[in-house]
Design a protein around this motif. Structure first.
Motif, mmCIF file in Angstrom:
data_model
loop_
_atom_site.group_PDB
_atom_site.id
_atom_site.type_symbol
_atom_site.label_atom_id
_atom_site.label_comp_id
_atom_site.label_asym_id
_atom_site.label_seq_id
_atom_site.Cartn_x
_atom_site.Cartn_y
_atom_site.Cartn_z
ATOM 1 N N SER A 24 43.657 -21.128 -32.231
ATOM 2 C CA SER A 24 44.102 -22.150 -33.476
ATOM 3 C C SER A 24 44.267 -23.448 -32.938
ATOM 4 C CB SER A 24 45.686 -21.541 -33.707
ATOM 5 O OG SER A 24 46.578 -21.813 -32.853
ATOM 6 N N GLY A 25 44.375 -24.277 -33.722
ATOM 7 C CA GLY A 25 44.412 -25.778 -33.347
ATOM 8 C C GLY A 25 43.103 -26.520 -33.326
ATOM 9 N N LYS A 26 43.039 -27.749 -33.165
ATOM 10 C CA LYS A 26 41.778 -28.345 -33.202
ATOM 11 C C LYS A 26 40.687 -28.020 -32.082
ATOM 12 C CE LYS A 26 43.260 -31.886 -29.682
ATOM 13 N NZ LYS A 26 42.620 -32.772 -28.986
ATOM 14 N N ASP A 27 41.033 -27.132 -31.300
ATOM 15 C CA ASP A 27 39.901 -26.621 -30.137
ATOM 16 C C ASP A 27 39.807 -25.281 -30.310
ATOM 17 O OD1 ASP A 27 39.953 -29.185 -28.808
ATOM 18 O OD2 ASP A 27 41.775 -28.788 -27.620
ATOM 19 N N LYS A 28 39.873 -24.717 -31.502
ATOM 20 C CA LYS A 28 39.716 -23.308 -31.915
ATOM 21 C C LYS A 28 38.405 -22.941 -31.678
ATOM 22 C CE LYS A 28 40.211 -20.069 -35.831
ATOM 23 N NZ LYS A 28 40.678 -20.285 -37.223
ATOM 24 N N GLY A 29 38.073 -21.658 -30.918
ATOM 25 C CA GLY A 29 36.910 -21.510 -30.609
ATOM 26 C C GLY A 29 36.398 -21.613 -29.129
ATOM 27 N N LYS A 30 37.079 -22.527 -28.537
ATOM 28 C CA LYS A 30 36.476 -22.896 -27.103
ATOM 29 C C LYS A 30 37.176 -21.919 -26.175
ATOM 30 C CE LYS A 30 36.468 -27.954 -27.695
ATOM 31 N NZ LYS A 30 36.934 -29.432 -27.260
ATOM 32 N N LYS A 47 40.825 -25.404 -18.833
ATOM 33 C CA LYS A 47 39.815 -26.245 -18.609
ATOM 34 C C LYS A 47 39.005 -26.689 -19.606
ATOM 35 C CE LYS A 47 36.225 -26.877 -14.754
ATOM 36 N NZ LYS A 47 36.952 -27.842 -13.969
ATOM 37 N N GLY A 48 38.971 -27.978 -20.090
ATOM 38 C CA GLY A 48 38.083 -28.382 -21.269
ATOM 39 C C GLY A 48 38.574 -28.447 -22.689
ATOM 40 N N VAL A 49 40.167 -28.177 -22.578
ATOM 41 C CA VAL A 49 40.541 -27.862 -23.911
ATOM 42 C C VAL A 49 41.807 -28.703 -24.025
ATOM 43 C CG1 VAL A 49 41.749 -26.191 -25.343
ATOM 44 C CG2 VAL A 49 39.934 -25.364 -23.936
#
Length: 115
Positions: A24-30, A47-49
């Protein structure tokens, strides 16, 4: 005597070094690796989120300023353990192996995380 509050450690389903997917949130799926777990505040750094930028002023004369990017903590409930073999996120359960050791296992794939 002063009554200082002791930090309350929360039991978290993720540990340092685990592969997780943000759910969830703006980085969903990372997908990324947990670089650091912060059980006092139930957060993890992945890392990267959740990348934040910081503008740094020059410290010495003649030096130029810079922009630094770094990962910020994200709540542990927003991440789910990820299997790189099967490319899927899964919940975990706890089970015992033949040696009698308690380990974490992915429910969807049956993959054992702890060695």
């Amino acid at each position: 005597m002063l009554n200082k509050k002791q930090p309350k450690f929360q039991k978290m389903h993720v540990k340092t070094g685990d592969m997780v997917q943000v759910i969830s949130g703006k980085d969903k799926g990372k997908v990324g690796e947990v670089m650091r777990a912060l059980p006092q505040i139930s957060r993890v750094i992945v890392k990267g989120v959740n990348i934040k930028t910081k503008h740094v002023k020059p410290q010495a004369e003649g030096e130029s300023g810079s922009i630094i990017t770094k990962e910020s903590p994200i709540h542990s409930s927003k991440v789910m353990l990820y299997s790189t073999k099967h490319n899927s996120a899964s919940r975990i359960c706890y089970t015992f192996i033949e040696k009698g050791k308690k380990v974490r296992m992915l429910k969807k794939t049956g993959e054992i995380l702890d060695k």
